[in-house]
Design an enzyme around this catalytic site. Structure first.
Site, mmCIF file in Angstrom:
data_model
loop_
_atom_site.group_PDB
_atom_site.id
_atom_site.type_symbol
_atom_site.label_atom_id
_atom_site.label_comp_id
_atom_site.label_asym_id
_atom_site.label_seq_id
_atom_site.Cartn_x
_atom_site.Cartn_y
_atom_site.Cartn_z
ATOM 1 N N ASP A 1 0.881 -1.173 0.000
ATOM 2 C CA ASP A 1 0.000 0.000 0.000
ATOM 3 C C ASP A 1 0.918 1.223 0.000
ATOM 4 O OD1 ASP A 1 -1.919 1.944 0.214
ATOM 5 O OD2 ASP A 1 -2.717 1.275 2.146
HETATM 6 MG MG LIG Z 1 -1.931 4.509 5.772
#
Ligand SMILES: [Mg+2]
Ligand SMILES: Nc1ncnc2c1ncn2[C@@H]1O[C@H](COP(=O)(O)OP(=O)(O)O)[C@@H](O)[C@H]1O
Length: 244
Positions: A170
């Site tokens: 991410d």
């Molecule tokens: Mg974050």
């Protein structure tokens, strides 16, 4: 996703986890999750708290943080837990400020350079051969299917792998921390960390420059990472991210 107002209500669980520490809201994500900074004489901790997330659990994140901490600066886990509806993760505060703090939003050139260099350093330091976690295309498509998400047909045939690395999972801008001097200091939010093509991370980092700093920063991000721009893998992994 944003930095919340300072008067945000503190959930009872967070209050209990913080003890007598002073709490300052640090972050609110799109899934109802909140992160607070807790400060007392012992130092600074971060308390991440939110409803169960179908994509990654904070228990998964704690496992990955413990693994990665041997090789690169990531939060040290103090406590991870859950109840019927929510989960939480308490970590030691790291040096540096999120790349989307007001200061770095005002200086995208420095922030983008730090994000690219930080991502490269992360990939260079984590050993693929020792990593027990996967973030490859097949795995991601299967995980999405388990959540009821079917990806379009063309997303099922990825380009060949450029280089296998341990991906952040991410690599959005807010997950890189930056020093006062403008250098990356650490990475946070590693709940999806796993082995995959490095373009899987580069593409998401590039995409997030658009969300956080506006258009026109993708090339600078790739240059700071230190690879020639690969438009095919960039487009594929951005599509995969959006599709899953
Ligand atoms: Mg974050
Ligand atoms: N140990 C830590 N040290 C410093 N900052 C942290 C730490 N943990 C979280 N943060 C800050 O809180 C923000 C939210 O944490 P993160 O794990 O990214 O949660 P989310 O999954 O909601 O994005 C981060 O972007 C970072 O600014």
């Amino acid at each position: 996703m944003s930095i919340p107002a300072p008067d945000l209500a503190v959930p009872a669980r967070v209050r209990r986890l913080a003890g007598d520490a002073e709490l300052v809201p640090a972050w609110r994500n799109d899934y109802g999750g909140l992160t607070f900074q807790a400060a007392d004489a012992a130092g600074i901790r971060f308390i991440k708290y939110g409803p169960h997330d179908p994509e990654t659990s904070m228990a998964d994140e704690a496992e990955r943080l413990r693994w990665a901490a041997r090789f690169t600066p990531v939060p040290r886990v103090l406590e991870a837990g859950s109840d019927a509806t929510h989960e939480w993760l308490v970590t030691v505060g790291l040096q540096g400020e999120s790349a989307v703090s007001p200061r770095w939003i005002a200086d995208p050139a420095t922030a983008v350079r730090a994000i690219g260099a930080g991502l490269r350093a992360l990939h260079d330091s984590l050993p693929v051969g020792e990593c027990p976690f996967q973030w490859g295309v097949e795995q991601r498509i299967a995980d999405a299917a388990a959540r009821g998400i079917q990806v379009p047909d063309d997303v099922r045939s990825p380009p060949s792998v450029d280089r296998l690395v341990v991906c952040h999972g991410d690599a959005c801008a807010p997950n890189t921390l930056i020093s006062d001097a403008g250098a990356w200091t650490a990475h946070v939010d590693l709940g999806a960390l796993g082995v995959g093509d490095r373009w899987a991370d580069i593409a998401v980092a590039a995409l997030s420059t658009g969300w956080n700093y506006g258009p026109g920063w993708e090339e600078a991000l790739v240059a700071a990472y230190g690879v020639p721009f690969d438009a095919v893998r960039m487009r594929y992994y951005q599509r995969l991210w959006e599709a899953t």
